[in-house]
Design a protein around this motif. Structure first.
Motif, short mmCIF file in Angstrom:
data_model
loop_
_atom_site.label_atom_id
_atom_site.label_comp_id
_atom_site.label_asym_id
_atom_site.label_seq_id
_atom_site.Cartn_x
_atom_site.Cartn_y
_atom_site.Cartn_z
N GLY A 116 0.89 -1.10 -0.17
CA GLY A 116 -0.07 0.03 -0.01
C GLY A 116 0.80 1.38 -0.05
N VAL A 117 2.14 1.29 0.09
CA VAL A 117 2.97 2.21 -0.07
C VAL A 117 3.63 2.42 -1.38
N GLY A 118 3.43 3.49 -2.21
CA GLY A 118 4.01 3.71 -3.38
C GLY A 118 4.99 4.94 -3.24
N ARG A 119 5.19 5.56 -4.20
CA ARG A 119 6.40 6.52 -4.27
C ARG A 119 5.68 7.79 -3.49
N LYS A 120 4.57 8.14 -3.92
CA LYS A 120 3.82 9.22 -3.34
C LYS A 120 3.89 9.04 -1.68
N ASP A 138 0.69 14.61 -5.71
CA ASP A 138 -0.72 14.27 -5.80
C ASP A 138 -1.41 14.84 -7.01
N THR A 139 -2.64 14.75 -6.92
CA THR A 139 -3.45 15.39 -8.01
C THR A 139 -3.48 16.90 -8.32
N HIS A 140 -3.52 17.30 -7.08
CA HIS A 140 -3.42 18.68 -6.58
C HIS A 140 -2.23 19.36 -7.16
N ILE A 141 -1.02 18.70 -6.68
CA ILE A 141 0.28 19.53 -7.05
C ILE A 141 0.61 19.28 -8.53
N PHE A 142 0.02 17.81 -9.22
CA PHE A 142 0.31 17.83 -10.42
C PHE A 142 -0.45 19.04 -11.27
N ARG A 143 -1.58 19.35 -10.82
CA ARG A 143 -2.40 20.32 -11.42
C ARG A 143 -1.96 21.67 -11.50
N VAL A 144 -1.35 21.99 -10.03
CA VAL A 144 -0.88 23.21 -9.85
C VAL A 144 0.36 23.52 -10.50
N ALA A 145 1.28 22.75 -10.52
CA ALA A 145 2.72 22.54 -11.37
C ALA A 145 2.58 22.99 -12.71
N LYS A 154 4.59 15.66 -18.11
CA LYS A 154 3.58 14.99 -18.52
C LYS A 154 3.13 13.81 -17.51
N ASN A 155 3.83 13.59 -16.63
CA ASN A 155 3.53 12.80 -15.52
C ASN A 155 3.90 13.25 -14.08
N VAL A 156 3.74 12.55 -13.19
CA VAL A 156 3.95 12.78 -11.68
C VAL A 156 5.30 12.66 -11.35
N LEU A 157 6.13 11.77 -12.18
CA LEU A 157 7.47 11.81 -11.82
C LEU A 157 8.20 12.94 -12.55
N GLU A 158 7.88 13.17 -13.67
CA GLU A 158 8.61 14.30 -14.44
C GLU A 158 8.45 15.60 -13.51
N VAL A 159 7.06 15.72 -12.91
CA VAL A 159 6.81 17.15 -12.41
C VAL A 159 7.47 16.97 -10.77
N GLU A 160 7.60 15.74 -10.30
CA GLU A 160 8.19 15.71 -9.07
C GLU A 160 9.88 16.00 -9.28
N ASP A 174 8.86 22.77 2.62
CA ASP A 174 7.78 22.80 2.78
C ASP A 174 6.89 23.10 1.59
N ALA A 175 7.51 22.87 0.42
CA ALA A 175 6.90 23.33 -0.78
C ALA A 175 5.49 22.42 -1.20
N HIS A 176 5.69 21.18 -0.73
CA HIS A 176 4.62 20.25 -1.13
C HIS A 176 3.48 20.50 -0.34
N HIS A 177 3.28 20.91 1.10
CA HIS A 177 2.54 21.13 1.81
C HIS A 177 1.58 22.72 1.11
N TRP A 178 2.44 23.62 0.77
CA TRP A 178 1.92 24.91 0.05
C TRP A 178 1.21 24.49 -1.24
N LEU A 179 1.69 23.74 -1.96
CA LEU A 179 1.12 23.45 -3.24
C LEU A 179 -0.32 22.63 -3.18
N ILE A 180 -0.08 21.62 -2.30
CA ILE A 180 -1.35 20.77 -2.01
C ILE A 180 -2.43 21.84 -1.47
N LEU A 181 -1.99 22.55 -0.38
CA LEU A 181 -3.21 23.50 -0.16
C LEU A 181 -3.61 24.37 -0.96
N HIS A 182 -2.88 24.91 -1.84
CA HIS A 182 -3.16 26.03 -2.87
C HIS A 182 -4.00 25.16 -3.84
N GLY A 183 -3.86 23.91 -4.25
CA GLY A 183 -4.71 23.36 -5.24
C GLY A 183 -6.04 22.86 -4.55
#
Length: 212
Positions: A116-120, A138-145, A154-160, A174-183
């Motif tokens: 149940g534990v993937g890269r994300k 996640d979907t929020h960060i992928f969209r915001v980025a 084009k995919n989550v790994l490239e965005v990461e 802390d960027a991950h939290h800011w981007l999730i909350l923004h999305g």
């Protein structure tokens, strides 16, 4: 997007929210790990409701393992895909007990070996519990980025990988939290709230909306 714009975006995020936190409720790395496993295709609010009942009864690998799949399912059945998640959590607890002295590993290889534990999920635990430089997309960060052009991919790994490269070092932890909350609250999937967005003047989205 140029480096100056990115730096100003994260400067504003930091100014508005100097110590961003996950919205998942947890007190220990183990509680965070289980909450993140349960959060796949589920809301943080829904997970928190379930763990608020579960954790006072069982919040260690031994205690949750003792519940078994059926016992655990009773606590998490309000969460989507709960049967599969219950099996993964019980198996994860067994591995933690047998291989890791009931401690959550602080490295990607051991984390990703857990059911149940993937890269994300591994990235969330590494960043949030152990304060390592990791970017959980996640979907929020992928969209915001992509929408803002901060780190299009084009995919989550490239965005990461682009975020790890492009986000100014002093803001990376802390960027991950800011981007999730923004999305989640501003740059929403169906209708972004551009008119009230803190970074509208810096964002390179071509189809900005008004708030009326």
């Amino acid at each position: 997007m140029n480096a100056e714009k990115r730096r100003e975006i994260f400067r504003r995020f930091h100014e508005d929210n100097p110590e961003p936190k996950t919205e998942l409720a947890y007190n220990t790395p183990f509680e965070l790990l289980i909450a993140v496993i349960l959060s796949a295709q589920a809301t943080d609010v829904g997970v928190n409701k379930a763990t608020a009942k579960l954790y006072p009864v069982a919040n260690t690998p031994e205690a949750i393992y003792a519940l078994g799949v059926e016992g655990l399912s009773e606590y998490i059945k309000t969460i989507g895909l709960y049967r599969g998640k219950a099996k993964n959590v019980i198996e994860t607890c067994r591995i933690l007990i047998e291989k890791h002295g009931s401690q959550v590993p602080d490295n990607r290889e051991d984390l990703e070996a857990l059911p149940g534990v993937g890269r994300k999920t591994a990235n969330v635990v590494l960043n949030t519990a152990f304060r390592q430089l990791a970017m959980a997309v996640d979907t929020h960060i992928f969209r915001v980025a992509n929408r803002t052009n901060i780190a299009p991919g084009k995919n989550v790994l490239e965005v990461e990988r682009k975020l790890l490269r492009f986000v100014p070092k002093e803001y990376l932890l802390d960027a991950h939290h800011w981007l999730i909350l923004h999305g989640r609250y501003v740059c929403k999937a169906r209708r972004p709230q551009c008119g009230s967005c803190r970074i509208e003047d810096l964002c390179e989205y071509k189809h900005k909306t008004s708030d009326d």
